[in-house]
Design a protein around this motif. Structure first.
Motif, mmCIF file in Angstrom:
data_model
loop_
_atom_site.group_PDB
_atom_site.id
_atom_site.type_symbol
_atom_site.label_atom_id
_atom_site.label_comp_id
_atom_site.label_asym_id
_atom_site.label_seq_id
_atom_site.Cartn_x
_atom_site.Cartn_y
_atom_site.Cartn_z
ATOM 1 N N THR A 63 0.807 -1.225 0.000
ATOM 2 C CA THR A 63 0.000 0.000 0.000
ATOM 3 C C THR A 63 0.837 1.272 0.000
ATOM 4 O O THR A 63 0.351 2.326 -0.396
ATOM 5 C CB THR A 63 -0.928 0.055 1.230
ATOM 6 O OG1 THR A 63 -0.131 -0.012 2.424
ATOM 7 C CG2 THR A 63 -1.918 -1.096 1.208
ATOM 8 N N ARG A 64 2.072 1.200 0.483
ATOM 9 C CA ARG A 64 2.931 2.388 0.518
ATOM 10 C C ARG A 64 3.925 2.384 -0.625
ATOM 11 O O ARG A 64 4.693 3.340 -0.768
ATOM 12 C CB ARG A 64 3.729 2.430 1.831
ATOM 13 C CG ARG A 64 3.101 3.279 2.915
ATOM 14 C CD ARG A 64 1.867 2.683 3.450
ATOM 15 N NE ARG A 64 1.320 3.413 4.589
ATOM 16 C CZ ARG A 64 0.128 3.168 5.085
ATOM 17 N NH1 ARG A 64 -0.640 2.232 4.553
ATOM 18 N NH2 ARG A 64 -0.310 3.861 6.100
ATOM 19 N N TRP A 66 -5.573 -0.339 -1.121
ATOM 20 C CA TRP A 66 -5.300 0.996 -1.621
ATOM 21 C C TRP A 66 -6.121 1.186 -2.865
ATOM 22 O O TRP A 66 -5.977 0.409 -3.802
ATOM 23 C CB TRP A 66 -3.805 1.241 -1.926
ATOM 24 C CG TRP A 66 -3.601 2.727 -1.996
ATOM 25 C CD1 TRP A 66 -3.210 3.540 -0.993
ATOM 26 C CD2 TRP A 66 -3.885 3.576 -3.125
ATOM 27 N NE1 TRP A 66 -3.233 4.853 -1.407
ATOM 28 C CE2 TRP A 66 -3.636 4.900 -2.716
ATOM 29 C CE3 TRP A 66 -4.336 3.358 -4.438
ATOM 30 C CZ2 TRP A 66 -3.827 6.002 -3.565
ATOM 31 C CZ3 TRP A 66 -4.514 4.439 -5.282
ATOM 32 C CH2 TRP A 66 -4.251 5.742 -4.844
ATOM 33 N N PRO A 67 -6.999 2.143 -2.996
ATOM 34 C CA PRO A 67 -7.293 3.136 -1.967
ATOM 35 C C PRO A 67 -7.975 2.505 -0.749
ATOM 36 O O PRO A 67 -8.858 1.659 -0.904
ATOM 37 C CB PRO A 67 -8.230 4.101 -2.681
ATOM 38 C CG PRO A 67 -8.888 3.287 -3.752
ATOM 39 C CD PRO A 67 -7.848 2.322 -4.206
ATOM 40 N N PHE A 68 -7.582 2.950 0.428
ATOM 41 C CA PHE A 68 -8.145 2.412 1.656
ATOM 42 C C PHE A 68 -9.527 3.025 1.905
ATOM 43 O O PHE A 68 -9.693 4.236 1.799
ATOM 44 C CB PHE A 68 -7.235 2.728 2.844
ATOM 45 C CG PHE A 68 -7.675 2.072 4.117
ATOM 46 C CD1 PHE A 68 -7.484 0.714 4.307
ATOM 47 C CD2 PHE A 68 -8.294 2.802 5.123
ATOM 48 C CE1 PHE A 68 -7.897 0.084 5.480
ATOM 49 C CE2 PHE A 68 -8.714 2.183 6.296
ATOM 50 C CZ PHE A 68 -8.514 0.829 6.468
ATOM 51 N N LYS A 100 -12.757 3.174 -3.847
ATOM 52 C CA LYS A 100 -12.689 2.545 -2.538
ATOM 53 C C LYS A 100 -13.800 1.517 -2.422
ATOM 54 O O LYS A 100 -14.950 1.807 -2.757
ATOM 55 C CB LYS A 100 -12.847 3.587 -1.432
ATOM 56 C CG LYS A 100 -11.670 4.527 -1.313
ATOM 57 C CD LYS A 100 -11.955 5.642 -0.333
ATOM 58 C CE LYS A 100 -10.832 6.657 -0.325
ATOM 59 N NZ LYS A 100 -11.208 7.890 0.373
ATOM 60 N N ASP A 146 -3.712 2.762 8.828
ATOM 61 C CA ASP A 146 -4.732 3.362 7.965
ATOM 62 C C ASP A 146 -6.042 3.556 8.723
ATOM 63 O O ASP A 146 -6.764 4.529 8.502
ATOM 64 C CB ASP A 146 -4.949 2.490 6.721
ATOM 65 C CG ASP A 146 -3.828 2.695 5.710
ATOM 66 O OD1 ASP A 146 -3.290 3.815 5.636
ATOM 67 O OD2 ASP A 146 -3.485 1.743 5.002
ATOM 68 N N GLN A 177 -8.943 7.448 -5.548
ATOM 69 C CA GLN A 177 -9.437 7.487 -4.168
ATOM 70 C C GLN A 177 -10.883 7.937 -4.113
ATOM 71 O O GLN A 177 -11.655 7.525 -3.262
ATOM 72 C CB GLN A 177 -8.545 8.403 -3.323
ATOM 73 C CG GLN A 177 -7.225 7.726 -2.982
ATOM 74 C CD GLN A 177 -6.285 8.623 -2.207
ATOM 75 O OE1 GLN A 177 -5.939 9.703 -2.667
ATOM 76 N NE2 GLN A 177 -5.868 8.185 -1.044
ATOM 77 N N TYR A 224 -4.227 9.481 -8.753
ATOM 78 C CA TYR A 224 -4.483 8.763 -7.503
ATOM 79 C C TYR A 224 -5.680 9.358 -6.762
ATOM 80 O O TYR A 224 -6.444 8.642 -6.116
ATOM 81 C CB TYR A 224 -3.239 8.788 -6.601
ATOM 82 C CG TYR A 224 -2.035 8.085 -7.181
ATOM 83 C CD1 TYR A 224 -2.179 7.071 -8.127
ATOM 84 C CD2 TYR A 224 -0.743 8.421 -6.800
ATOM 85 C CE1 TYR A 224 -1.074 6.424 -8.674
ATOM 86 C CE2 TYR A 224 0.374 7.774 -7.334
ATOM 87 C CZ TYR A 224 0.196 6.781 -8.276
ATOM 88 O OH TYR A 224 1.290 6.142 -8.805
ATOM 89 N N HIS A 232 1.669 4.815 -6.103
ATOM 90 C CA HIS A 232 0.784 3.820 -5.525
ATOM 91 C C HIS A 232 0.402 2.796 -6.572
ATOM 92 O O HIS A 232 0.317 3.107 -7.754
ATOM 93 C CB HIS A 232 -0.516 4.459 -5.013
ATOM 94 C CG HIS A 232 -0.345 5.212 -3.737
ATOM 95 N ND1 HIS A 232 -0.099 4.591 -2.541
ATOM 96 C CD2 HIS A 232 -0.366 6.534 -3.476
ATOM 97 C CE1 HIS A 232 0.012 5.500 -1.592
ATOM 98 N NE2 HIS A 232 -0.134 6.694 -2.124
#
Ligand code: TPP
Ligand code: TPP
Ligand code: SF4
Ligand code: SF4
Ligand code: SF4
Ligand code: SF4
Ligand code: SF4
Ligand code: SF4
Ligand code: MG
Ligand code: MG
Lengths: 351, 71, 183, 247, 351, 247, 183, 71
Positions: free
Chosen positions: E125-126, E282-284, E235, E312, E231, E227, E134
């Motif tokens: 995720t990072r 990801w996206p969380f 999600k 997260d 997001q 990104y 990402h």
């Protein structure tokens, strides 16, 4: 006090040598190559070993081998090279081999460019490799600290049997400043676990394989209890004018030092600014952040990235003050630009 | 009298049959009546008196089951 | 911080701008100042321009960087084009007229012109143009006193060949003389 | 009666985890016997690969390290450089050495590292369940070449001994097999010669050892020996490919 | 509805093929190898390409090459293999090449073991590679989802020109369940950027090098605006009995599904438990977390790791409810154990 | 008068960023001329390395990719397999191909990938400022072997053409130089032969091209040509090492 | 969830425990049940024990895992040692007496004993012991009806050789017969 | 009359001197009076009439500065 004008990369290399580093294993990459070049000149003259590895993979595995002999060894690289070392770093962390890993960082992702960057923060602090582990991460802000943190790095590495990462922007690696050259380190810890042939003792084994879940879990819990000790004892940060600050900037590395200038300039403009400079990125000095959440109105994370350390700040602030962000990529911003941004945030927040 | 003597660490035998196959005197075989802790019928010597102590069985055993004496 | 000076040196890769800056930093350090030297390392590649920024101060230096140097020493045309607008108001511009074929547009700056390539060729020391310029500049401005610089010559060039030191000293002095006569 | 064959001191008491009839066990023993006979157990440092012999550190009675997959030569390089009195050996499978570890082995050989490499060629990935290796024979079926290895798809099996013999830094390179008593005796001689090459400081040494994998070949151990003789040895000729003589 | 009993690994591979995957490049590693083996059997029969790469490095770079042709391609690996792929993933992210990267995860760090794990959460995720980037990360919880997420993964990858990671515990890869086999995908997006020889058009260039800081910063801002879109739009989470829950467990993967059983059992014991299962890591899905912070008393992060996703969750919860943790390593805990833990937390919190 | 020499169509109009007299430029032109003459520009896909030629995608007027350091052969493999009608070439330095990329190049050759590799051997790392390469000559000084390369420390320079010629999958392997008009003409012939080998589907092809680095050698371009002749060619003999004939 | 049954199969690597479990899962699925099958994959290495867990339910299966299966089918001694204590109260233990030389200690369990290795050897089908056991077990417990299992034999073994299917069917039926007589 | 004619893209010339060195007629030299935008004294032909159009200069020029005509 003998001051010598040195580049950051040279100061770091010299610091490592003073700390007893006798093995360098690396693969060239801008802007870290000067470290290798310095070591190639110096190590052979003092009985040390310099090997230009065929790749970063080989280099980090040479570090694994070298560290397993109990010798203080190191490698240095940048962005793509660090990525290639992640498997090895995961292994070294599990095997608990002390060593120094230097990231003179550049802009990514991909090939990116060689401009200064702090975009490897996540990789360094969360472990870009597989599994649960941490390395300690030190972030120097001056040529002097490049030397001092190399010495400190080895001390911490040996004390906790952990790989220590030093992360610095390329600009800091290239920055020349007067450096007080430190004394040679002479006291070293015993390493009864080291590999050297088993004469006079039982064989030693360096290993990261744990086939049963019980054993694996045990190892992980062992590592994490060590990490807790480190978090208890080794968080380091410098604070600058935070006592009465309405706006606290958090930043690390050379960038943080530049911001000191901006903090002073902002105050000239009537904005009470302050700075927290994490010197250890892992363990992250969250108490220093917590300490200002009662007194300041806003925290501003400044990074040479799209925003990575801000997560650690937010985790520490726990929603008690807003945490804002200002980031550039590939640029180490000038103090003028940073002052402007501090003033802008202050204005938005009515400070 | 036998020129050689072989002894077995039965618990280590995996019944792979290599010693049986390579013994020049053809005097080794599996003991079908025994199951060792690993679940195998271990090897035994069928005609100990014919053993020459040549140690070929031990040479080919991957699991160091066999010790050989000679003289 | 009040007396902090930031001086930018800029030119082509081969013109010795980086070592000029380093010389100045050394000299200033040896007179007890805080100093820093930082190069712009443009690209993991060939050719192109090079520049470095030297900061000299009697207090701790927070920022070795700036958008606006007090002085810009430009050894070629692209460097003038790039940095003229950046110099601080009432700052100074030192121009190598051998490689710069235009005048600066700003009028608030002190402008010092010197044809270092010609001077160097005259001396038969084509690689000495950077030291000529530095000599001239120090004679004029005393960021570091000429005597102090000369005193530390051997220290700064420690480990270098005697011949090299001699040639550089000659070039430096030629610059000093030229400045005395022309500026 | 005198004992003419017993467990070498350089092996621990642990039982091997290998499949029945797997010749990894024979090779372990040969290496250990050489350590005994040269009296270098207490100076030896062994590096295990990732492969079926991943647990070899439980078997060799000397200082041992577990490497990441393919990286044993890099690890051995650093240790040998820092501890030149140690005897370094790596024990690597064909996936480990000839596939993922190709860069490390070629360079260790090119640099002439004074280490001894024991390369166990069993034509496939034993540990992970029988996938193709660079050494899988043409026509041979493996789980990732289920229709048999073909030149057009997977290319020719690599001959590591021949490849590395070409490097100036290689001082001793040979290929042996453990499919018969005579060959086992020869294999041991080669292993000893590799250690002797290291002792003399002549450079890099490697013994490629043809080994069986009854489990993934789907053969009983005796037939596996035969299969090796009929299929492997013709493609991978036995012999010495490089022998640098002492000074 | 044709139900077939399939292993998770097979369902994923078959899903990829149904989605049009025609190139697999991989290096075997337990517990992911079955995917490669499935592909080795199937792809050659449908005109696809299967290459067993010499290493994970080669494999991910083959994916880079394969994806650059516009073909739907993939690789699959586990722990150490994923670490070796990090440089490549950073490159692929920057070059915006759509592809599928599967992590059938095992226990680390180091060689670790092949037991189930979620310890690669941070890496996934990072971005374990260098620089700011990402990948999308999908976490299936059933054999059916192994197939469905492979299909979804390609859709998302192409839509956003982003590498999509599917992360599943080894146990899920080995789990056999009835699967409804989906229809073949037939609608694909155009890829005018793809490499294929420049006949009839200007040359295309696939590149991640950006030497000037301006260009580099521009690229990073471009990526991050993408990104943000992701997001905003992508999600995904499943909620289970959270409406009235006092204790909300957050967990992903097969573990989350097991926890459903524990939630039900906890309720039998009088504890109002609920579950949020992030399907995208990801996206969380932070809104799902935020949504329960007003109604629940405690959040409990359950992970097969030493605690990674919990960051997260904390970032989403912003200190409004306490976030607790329960983790195992190498074990996929049984529902009985998880129920016990939920009840224990409830008791501690007086629920 | 007829034009007998002009810029090939397969190069863009961009000026090279190389140092004065660096023969990377000559080699670029030769590759482009071959693309022109074989009329394959529109089917060509080139892969740049990480090295001084990292920007080659700005120069070749065909589809181009920028690889990670050393990985060009893996990328080329995938593209060629998926787009068999394309002509794939990689352009790689000695750091790129012979050091970090050793695994990829040996395996691409072993698998017989139908790609053409142009390997620019200038005995060191040009881009990063003159560090040692696996091809640095004995005695040669580089920033990471400041006292000159020694066998005991850094081993022998690797001979990639000879090494890869040993692989069955290699169909055409040769070594050329660009230090004289005659050699430049020969170099072009070799490059074309590599592409022809690919066109015929015979397997892997590589041309090792000895090239100068005046900047890091500390020589002017003319002296650099002489240095190449006096020092490189004796150690790296020119010629064809493997030629598989068409079917 | 109420009728959910979890059955564990355990033995040595070569005893066919994994395929036993898969067969059962297939058979149950074909009678319309929710099923799951999950192996414990012990180690990236050779030998050792193997086991798998089959869950059969008429509702959605949340957890394919359990600490406490209802039934444990143990084909060797180590498996009995390991799993006897785990079986749910009032559960069931099926024991291959050919490879297990002790009686279970628990008294609350239904215990079914069968010497499958001997039976298989008698039949001249040494690899058929797992199917003998499964036949016997289904005859006794009807987790899946014997008729249903038999009906789906061909489907389950789709793609396998006729001879293999035949041998397995014979073994299965032998188990059924043995159970009718002995249990 | 000259058999060949060479023309130069002066802006691209890096004054490396390879053409000067390799020209068999030795008729090329640097133009010391000009500095091109890259800062180099570009090459010019000194005795155009002697040019044979052999194109060796162009063959050896790394920067495609030279075009050659012949006839
Ligand atoms: C980086 C990495 N990639 C893949 C694996 C999985 N793996 C374990 S052993 C092995 C290959 C073993 O084959 P070989 O080296 O031939 O040894 P053998 O088992 O045949 O003796 C592989 C691919 C791993 N552990 N690490
Ligand atoms: C993974 C990685 N490691 C190292 C580098 C730094 N690097 C850039 S170019 C280069 C070597 C260039 O040398 P060579 O391949 O010989 O090409 P040349 O410049 O001599 O043409 C290196 C080490 C990088 N970009 N990426
Ligand atoms: S020692 Fe020789 S004769 Fe005796 S059992 Fe062994 S192989 Fe047979
Ligand atoms: S060779 Fe060894 S393991 Fe094999 S059957 Fe004989 S004694 Fe047993
Ligand atoms: S899988 Fe093959 S190589 Fe591995 S132990 Fe078994 S027989 Fe030996
Ligand atoms: S550094 Fe060397 S190889 Fe690179 S462009 Fe300059 S001369 Fe050419
Ligand atoms: S064409 Fe030939 S003769 Fe004319 S200038 Fe060029 S090299 Fe000289
Ligand atoms: S060879 Fe080309 S670049 Fe070099 S001097 Fe001649 S024209 Fe100029
Ligand atoms: Mg193998
Ligand atoms: Mg090079």
């Amino acid at each position: 006090m003998n001051k010598v004008l040195m580049k950051g990369n040279e100061a770091l290399a010299e610091g490592a040598i003073l700390a007893g580093c006798r093995g360098f294993f690396g693969y060239p990459i801008t802007p870290s190559s000067e470290i290798a070049e310095y070591m190639a000149r110096k190590l052979p003259k003092i009985g040390g070993i310099f090997v230009q590895a065929e790749s970063e993979l080989a280099a980090i595995n040479m570090v694994y081998g070298g560290a397993s002999t109990g010798t203080r060894v190191m490698t240095a690289s940048s962005g793509p090279g660090l990525s290639l070392k992640q498997e090895g770093i995961s292994f070294i962390s599990e095997a608990e081999l002390p060593c120094l890993i230097v990231n003179i960082s550049r802009g990514g992702p991909g090939l990116g460019g060689i401009q200064p960057s702090q975009g490897d923060y996540f990789q360094a602090t969360r472990g870009g490799g597989h599994g649960d582990y941490h390395t300690m991460v030190l972030a120097p802000a001056s040529t002097q600290e490049m030397m001092d943190f190399a010495i400190l790095g080895y001390e911490l590495a040996d004390r906790y049997r952990i790989p220590v990462v030093i992360m610095a922007e390329g600009t800091l690696g290239n920055l020349m400043e007067p450096v007080i050259v430190r004394d040679e380190v002479t006291n070293f810890v015993e390493k009864p676990w080291a590999i050297s042939g088993c004469q006079g003792r039982k064989p030693n084994i360096v290993n990261t394989l744990h086939l049963t879940a019980e054993e694996l879990e045990g190892r992980n819990r062992h590592l994490f209890s060590k990490y807790e000790d480190i978090q208890m004892n080794e968080k380091r940060a410098e604070t600058f004018m935070v006592e009465d600050a309405d706006i606290v900037v958090v930043a690390f590395g050379l960038l943080a030092r530049v911001i000191k200038r901006s903090v002073i300039d902002a105050r000239k403009h009537g904005v009470k600014a302050g700075l927290i400079r994490p010197m250890t990125l892992w363990p992250f000095p969250d108490e220093h952040i917590k300490a200002v959440t009662d007194t300041c109105k806003v925290i501003l994370s400044m990074e040479i990235s799209m925003g990575q350390m801000i997560q650690d700040i937010r985790l520490a602030a726990e929603g008690r003050v807003p945490v804002e962000f200002y980031g550039r990529i590939g640029f180490l911003p000038n103090p003028e630009e940073l002052t402007r941004e501090i003033l802008a945030v202050a204005e938005r927040k009515g400070l | 009298m036998a020129k050689g003597r072989v002894s077995f660490f039965y618990d280590s035998c995996k019944a792979c049959g290599l010693c049986v196959h390579f013994c020049p005197k053809d005097i080794l075989d599996f003991d079908e009546d025994t199951i060792n802790p690993m679940g195998f019928h271990p090897v035994v010597i069928v005609k100990p008196e014919e053993c020459t102590g040549c140690a070929i069985c031990a040479l080919m055993c991957p699991d160091l089951v066999i010790e050989v004496e000679k003289g | 911080m009040e007396d902090e000076k930031q001086i930018l040196f800029a030119g082509f890769g081969g013109q010795g701008v980086l070592s000029m800056g380093q010389f100045l930093a050394y000299a200033a350090m040896n007179t007890g100042k805080h100093v820093s030297w930082v190069p712009s390392y443009g690209a993991e590649m060939r050719g192109g321009t090079a520049n470095c920024l030297v900061t000299i101060s009697s207090e701790e230096i927070y920022s070795p960087l700036t958008e606006h140097p007090l002085v810009a020493v430009v050894l070629n045309r692209p460097s003038l084009d790039k940095f003229e607008t950046k110099v601080k108001p009432d700052g100074c511009l030192v121009i190598n007229t051998s490689m710069v074929d235009r005048d600066p547009k700003r009028t608030d700056l002190m402008v010092l012109k010197i044809p270092v390539n010609e001077l160097a060729e005259e001396m038969g020391n084509t690689r000495g143009s950077n030291m000529i310029l530095l000599g001239a500049y120090l004679e004029k401005t005393s960021v570091v006193k000429v005597e102090d610089a000369l005193q530390h010559f051997e220290v700064i060039y420690r480990g270098k060949k005697e011949k090299v030191i001699k040639r550089n000293r000659e070039a430096f002095l030629a610059g000093v003389e030229w400045a005395k006569k022309n500026w | 009666m005198a004992t003419v064959f017993k467990r070498p001191e350089s092996l621990t008491d642990a039982k091997f985890h290998y499949c029945p009839g797997c010749t990894h066990g024979i090779i372990h023993r040969l290496v250990a016997e050489c350590l005994d006979e040269m009296n270098i157990r207490e100076k030896a440092v062994g590096i295990c690969p990732v492969g079926c012999s991943v647990l070899a550190y439980e078997y060799f009675n000397c200082d041992m390290l577990e490497a990441a997959h393919g990286r044993a030569p890099a690890i051995a390089t650093a240790i040998k450089r820092l501890k030149p009195d140690c005897f370094l050996f790596t024990y690597q499978g064909d996936g480990d050495l000839a596939s993922i570890g190709m860069g490390e082995i070629v360079h260790a050989s090119a640099r002439g590292e004074k280490i001894s490499v024991f390369f166990i060629n069993n034509t496939l990935y034993g540990m992970t369940g029988g996938q193709m290796a660079p050494t899988t024979l043409l026509g041979q079926v493996a789980t990732t070449c289920p229709y048999g290895r073909k030149v057009e798809n997977e290319g020719y099996p690599v001959k590591m001994a021949e490849l590395l013999a070409g490097n100036e830094g290689s001082a001793y390179i040979s290929r042996v097999a453990v499919n018969s008593p005579a060959n086992v005796v020869k294999a041991k001689k080669a292993i000893k010669k590799a250690f002797e090459t290291q002792a003399k400081g002549l450079g890099f040494s490697m013994v490629e050892i043809l080994s069986t994998c009854p489990t993934n070949w789907g053969l009983n151990p005796v037939d596996a020996m035969k299969w090796m003789e009929d299929n492997m040895i013709p493609y991978y000729p036995l012999g010495e490919f490089k022998v640098k003589e002492g000074k």
